[in-house]
Design an enzyme around this catalytic site. Structure first.
Site: not given
Length: 369
Positions: A67, A72-73, A201, A204, A207
């Protein structure tokens, strides 16, 4: 184990899907499938919906988020909509990737604003004939962790996935449970949503390396797509945590991006040894910190450098010299410390400038052709 759904006989189609296909006859026109994103809070209805999509030869791109959506999201959703007929967005603040003393309680929760953004974006996608944001999965913690409450202690009690040693390096060294929580919740989401493609993305970047390893090691039937880091005009990487910064800390927080760019310039100038690449990055960070320390408490924004790394692109282990055929990853993390003396009328951000803010960033050093 994640199993991709395989049709053996055509199931009964949910009423809303049947009505759509009876009236339009469109099996592949993503723009007309869903008039707006449908919100799911439980696993069974979402799986039924996913099954309907499968039997109608539709594809799903999954964008996992916590959220507090930003550009970017949204850029990942747009990328997913180009490559799939349907986009699933998950919104869930996962407690197991927060340490016991981290900012879980204050992490920004902006459900209504997030849904407005997704609805607006979905209308944009419909207008250009792209895939659509057809589902938003917003589960409760009880849904995501049905057997035991989530545990962020070490070693912890529960069902976890750990990626060793990859998950213990860099961010994992500073945040011991972080990647355990990321890998665990992503495996859950992948099993629930059964996507064809998943989108993360580059900001990170460790990740992303872990997710690629997770998909490979557990034979998950999906492709991993990585979207470019979204940035402010001055280079600051977008992050949901940026709302904590306020003006003063935000202006100084650009130090990380600037430092990594200086190291990148060394690589582009032909430097390959670790010291030759990183010294300007470290020097810049030191100089900015000295400048801030020299200011009055009411004007400065101090920070701590956690690490500036030059690592192998697959293992994230530090390298002494960059292999030109493989390239490397520059990355770093700084913690913006609470303001010492906030000024009256100053724009302080969420938390009045008193919440420490961890900023991360990276640059991929491409192989030399």
């Amino acid at each position: 184990m994640l199993l991709r759904l395989r049709p053996t006989a055509k199931p009964s189609i949910a009423n809303h899907v049947r009505r759509h296909f009876c009236t339009t006859g469109a099996l592949h026109n993503a723009g007309s499938f869903a008039p707006k994103p449908q919100v799911f809070h439980h696993v069974a209805p979402l799986r039924e919906y996913r099954k309907d999509l499968l039997f109608n030869k539709r594809t799903v791109g999954l964008v996992p988020t916590m959220g507090a959506l930003h550009e970017g999201h949204l850029s990942l959703v747009r990328q997913a909509a180009v490559e799939n007929t349907d986009v699933f967005v998950t919104i869930y603040v996962n407690p197991t990737q927060f340490g016991l003393n981290e900012d879980l309680g204050s992490y920004p929760k902006t459900w209504e604003a997030d849904m407005r953004l997704l609805a607006t974006l979905d209308r944009e996608l419909a207008s250009v004939g792209s895939g659509r944001v057809s589902a938003v999965f917003a589960p409760s913690t009880k849904t995501m962790y049905p057997a035991l409450p989530p545990d962020s202690s070490v070693p912890g009690v529960g069902s976890f996935i750990e990626m060793r040693p990859l998950g213990q390096l860099l961010e994992g060294a500073s945040r011991p449970v972080f990647f355990r929580g990321v890998a665990t919740v992503c495996m859950k989401l992948f099993n629930i949503c059964a996507p064809d493609r998943v989108y993360f993305g580059q900001k990170d970047i460790q990740q992303t390396v872990i997710i690629k390893r997770l998909v490979k090691d557990f034979h998950l039937d999906m492709d991993v797509r990585i979207g470019a880091t979204a940035r402010e005009p001055d280079g600051l990487a977008l992050s949901s945590r940026n709302v904590y910064l306020g003006t003063r800390r935000r202006n100084v927080g650009i130090v990380l991006s600037q430092s990594l760019r200086k190291a990148e310039a060394q690589y582009k100038a032909g430097k390959r040894k670790r010291g030759d690449i990183l010294w300007q990055a470290n020097a810049h960070a030191d100089n900015v910190l000295m400048q801030q320390d020299s200011l009055e408490p009411s004007k400065r924004a101090t920070f701590e450098v956690d690490y500036i790394s030059l690592a192998d692109p697959d293992t994230m282990e530090e390298v002494d010299e960059v292999d030109e055929t493989r390239g490397a990853i520059l990355s770093g993390a700084v913690k913006m410390l609470p303001l010492e003396q906030p000024s009256e009328g100053e724009e302080l951000g969420v938390g009045d400038g008193q919440i420490p803010v961890r900023l991360i960033d990276n640059i991929v050093l491409d192989p030399v052709s």
